[in-house]
Design a protein around this motif. Structure first.
Motif, PDB file in Angstrom:
ATOM      1  N   ALA A   1       0.871  -1.203   0.126  1.00  0.00           N
ATOM      2  CA  ALA A   1      -0.030  -0.156  -0.024  1.00  0.00           C
ATOM      3  C   ALA A   1       0.984   1.325   0.082  1.00  0.00           C
ATOM      4  N   THR A   2       0.423   2.109  -0.803  1.00  0.00           N
ATOM      5  CA  THR A   2       1.100   3.353  -0.613  1.00  0.00           C
ATOM      6  C   THR A   2      -0.100   4.565  -0.155  1.00  0.00           C
ATOM      7  N   HIS A   3       0.213   5.421   0.709  1.00  0.00           N
ATOM      8  CA  HIS A   3      -0.594   6.181   1.570  1.00  0.00           C
ATOM      9  C   HIS A   3      -0.173   7.676   1.019  1.00  0.00           C
ATOM     10  N   HIS A   4      -1.188   8.030   0.369  1.00  0.00           N
ATOM     11  CA  HIS A   4      -1.025   9.239  -0.340  1.00  0.00           C
ATOM     12  C   HIS A   4      -1.302  10.514   0.455  1.00  0.00           C
ATOM     13  N   ARG A   5      -2.477  10.405   1.402  1.00  0.00           N
ATOM     14  CA  ARG A   5      -2.831  11.617   2.183  1.00  0.00           C
ATOM     15  C   ARG A   5      -3.601  11.085   3.329  1.00  0.00           C
ATOM     16  N   SER A   6      -3.960  11.909   4.326  1.00  0.00           N
ATOM     17  CA  SER A   6      -4.507  11.460   5.307  1.00  0.00           C
ATOM     18  C   SER A   6      -5.903  11.980   5.537  1.00  0.00           C
ATOM     19  N   VAL A   7      -6.622  11.316   6.569  1.00  0.00           N
ATOM     20  CA  VAL A   7      -7.933  11.745   7.102  1.00  0.00           C
ATOM     21  C   VAL A   7      -8.097  11.711   8.468  1.00  0.00           C
ATOM     22  N   ARG A   8      -9.116  12.340   9.107  1.00  0.00           N
ATOM     23  CA  ARG A   8      -9.494  12.488  10.674  1.00  0.00           C
ATOM     24  C   ARG A   8     -10.686  11.963  10.774  1.00  0.00           C
ATOM     25  N   SER A   9     -11.528  12.167   9.995  1.00  0.00           N
ATOM     26  CA  SER A   9     -12.934  11.630  10.108  1.00  0.00           C
ATOM     27  C   SER A   9     -13.799  11.441   8.858  1.00  0.00           C
ATOM     28  N   GLY A  10     -15.024  11.039   8.995  1.00  0.00           N
ATOM     29  CA  GLY A  10     -15.893  10.733   7.991  1.00  0.00           C
ATOM     30  C   GLY A  10     -15.733   8.891   7.758  1.00  0.00           C
ATOM     31  N   THR A  11     -16.086   8.898   6.433  1.00  0.00           N
ATOM     32  CA  THR A  11     -16.054   7.464   5.864  1.00  0.00           C
ATOM     33  C   THR A  11     -15.191   7.416   4.832  1.00  0.00           C
ATOM     34  N   VAL A  12     -14.319   6.378   4.517  1.00  0.00           N
ATOM     35  CA  VAL A  12     -13.555   5.942   3.446  1.00  0.00           C
ATOM     36  C   VAL A  12     -14.269   5.010   2.591  1.00  0.00           C
ATOM     37  N   THR A  13     -14.044   5.055   1.135  1.00  0.00           N
ATOM     38  CA  THR A  13     -14.631   3.980   0.461  1.00  0.00           C
ATOM     39  C   THR A  13     -13.530   3.423  -0.494  1.00  0.00           C
ATOM     40  N   GLY A  14     -13.448   2.173  -0.237  1.00  0.00           N
ATOM     41  CA  GLY A  14     -12.513   1.310  -1.253  1.00  0.00           C
ATOM     42  C   GLY A  14     -13.084   0.774  -2.426  1.00  0.00           C
ATOM     43  N   VAL A  15     -12.469   0.777  -3.443  1.00  0.00           N
ATOM     44  CA  VAL A  15     -12.886   0.111  -4.672  1.00  0.00           C
ATOM     45  C   VAL A  15     -11.767  -0.852  -5.224  1.00  0.00           C
ATOM     46  N   ALA A  16     -11.835  -2.010  -5.237  1.00  0.00           N
ATOM     47  CA  ALA A  16     -11.256  -3.052  -5.587  1.00  0.00           C
ATOM     48  C   ALA A  16     -11.449  -3.446  -7.017  1.00  0.00           C
ATOM     49  N   THR A  17     -10.620  -3.364  -7.871  1.00  0.00           N
ATOM     50  CA  THR A  17     -10.794  -3.614  -9.302  1.00  0.00           C
ATOM     51  C   THR A  17      -9.584  -5.033  -9.661  1.00  0.00           C
ATOM     52  N   ALA A  18     -10.499  -6.019 -10.294  1.00  0.00           N
ATOM     53  CA  ALA A  18      -9.534  -7.311 -10.676  1.00  0.00           C
ATOM     54  C   ALA A  18      -8.431  -6.662 -11.725  1.00  0.00           C
ATOM     55  N   VAL A  19      -7.285  -7.164 -11.492  1.00  0.00           N
ATOM     56  CA  VAL A  19      -6.118  -6.888 -12.533  1.00  0.00           C
ATOM     57  C   VAL A  19      -6.239  -7.982 -13.175  1.00  0.00           C
ATOM     58  N   ALA A  20      -6.210  -9.325 -12.485  1.00  0.00           N
ATOM     59  CA  ALA A  20      -5.897 -10.552 -12.967  1.00  0.00           C
ATOM     60  C   ALA A  20      -6.599 -11.613 -12.268  1.00  0.00           C
ATOM     61  N   LEU A  21      -7.481 -12.570 -13.054  1.00  0.00           N
ATOM     62  CA  LEU A  21      -8.176 -13.612 -12.391  1.00  0.00           C
ATOM     63  C   LEU A  21      -7.847 -14.906 -13.082  1.00  0.00           C
ATOM     64  N   GLY A  22      -6.726 -15.392 -12.462  1.00  0.00           N
ATOM     65  CA  GLY A  22      -6.282 -16.503 -13.059  1.00  0.00           C
ATOM     66  C   GLY A  22      -6.670 -18.035 -12.284  1.00  0.00           C
ATOM     67  N   ARG A  23      -6.106 -18.877 -12.690  1.00  0.00           N
ATOM     68  CA  ARG A  23      -6.676 -20.253 -12.094  1.00  0.00           C
ATOM     69  C   ARG A  23      -5.986 -20.595 -10.824  1.00  0.00           C
ATOM     70  N   THR A  24      -4.833 -20.095 -10.219  1.00  0.00           N
ATOM     71  CA  THR A  24      -4.208 -20.118  -9.206  1.00  0.00           C
ATOM     72  C   THR A  24      -4.085 -18.920  -8.254  1.00  0.00           C
ATOM     73  N   LEU A  25      -3.948 -17.780  -8.971  1.00  0.00           N
ATOM     74  CA  LEU A  25      -3.669 -16.300  -8.475  1.00  0.00           C
ATOM     75  C   LEU A  25      -4.552 -15.120  -9.058  1.00  0.00           C
ATOM     76  N   THR A  26      -5.012 -14.367  -8.217  1.00  0.00           N
ATOM     77  CA  THR A  26      -5.743 -13.338  -8.521  1.00  0.00           C
ATOM     78  C   THR A  26      -5.012 -11.844  -7.854  1.00  0.00           C
ATOM     79  N   SER A  27      -5.124 -10.918  -8.661  1.00  0.00           N
ATOM     80  CA  SER A  27      -4.496  -9.572  -8.138  1.00  0.00           C
ATOM     81  C   SER A  27      -5.981  -8.603  -8.222  1.00  0.00           C
ATOM     82  N   HIS A  28      -5.940  -7.944  -7.244  1.00  0.00           N
ATOM     83  CA  HIS A  28      -6.929  -6.718  -7.215  1.00  0.00           C
ATOM     84  C   HIS A  28      -6.181  -5.277  -6.810  1.00  0.00           C
TER      85      HIS A  28
END
Length: 139
Positions: free
Chosen positions: A86-113
């Motif tokens: 993970a690379t942290h770009h900026r900080s936040v002190r309150s509220g809600t954060v949203t994460g979006v995981a997008t598939a880069v590779a969906l293989g037979r034995t490995l996946t990357s998001h």
């Protein structure tokens, strides 16, 4: 043959009470193998200076990427995280954060998001990548 994507309720039922997902306050907004979206409150997930803890961002990223990997081998398959960065770009002190995981590779034995975590104003807080070992259900 591709299995139907389970409902969000079916996926959430697999986590059970008392899991880290519950303790962190992570809620799912959208789920599929290709894209998983979830939110997490900043409150309760901060470090001592009051900013969102970098480890909390990693928990959100790993959760979202792992759910995507699990859906790739659903039903009955197995997904285990093998690498996260993970690379942290900026900080936040309150509220809600949203994460979006997008598939880069969906293989037979490995996946990357790739997971992008943003604040309520849409500013990128963190970019993470998670790799999962996956195994389809045995016949």
């Amino acid at each position: 043959m591709t299995q139907p994507t389970p409902s969000m309720d079916e996926i959430l039922a697999t986590f059970g009470s008392g899991t880290l997902v519950e303790r962190m306050g992570i809620e799912f907004v959208e789920i599929s193998a290709a894209r998983v979206v979830g939110t997490m409150p900043v409150e309760g997930n901060t470090q001592v200076a009051g900013f969102l803890h970098g480890g909390a961002s990693c928990v959100l990223a790993e959760t979202l990427g792992s759910v995507g990997a699990l859906l790739h081998v659903w039903p009955g398959g197995l997904a285990l995280g093998t690498d996260i960065n993970a690379t942290h770009h900026r900080s936040v002190r309150s509220g809600t954060v949203t994460g979006v995981a997008t598939a880069v590779a969906l293989g037979r034995t490995l996946t990357s998001h790739e997971v992008v975590i943003s604040d309520e104003e849409g500013r990128r807080l963190c970019t993470a990548r998670i790799t999962n070992y996956v195994r389809a259900a045995q016949p």
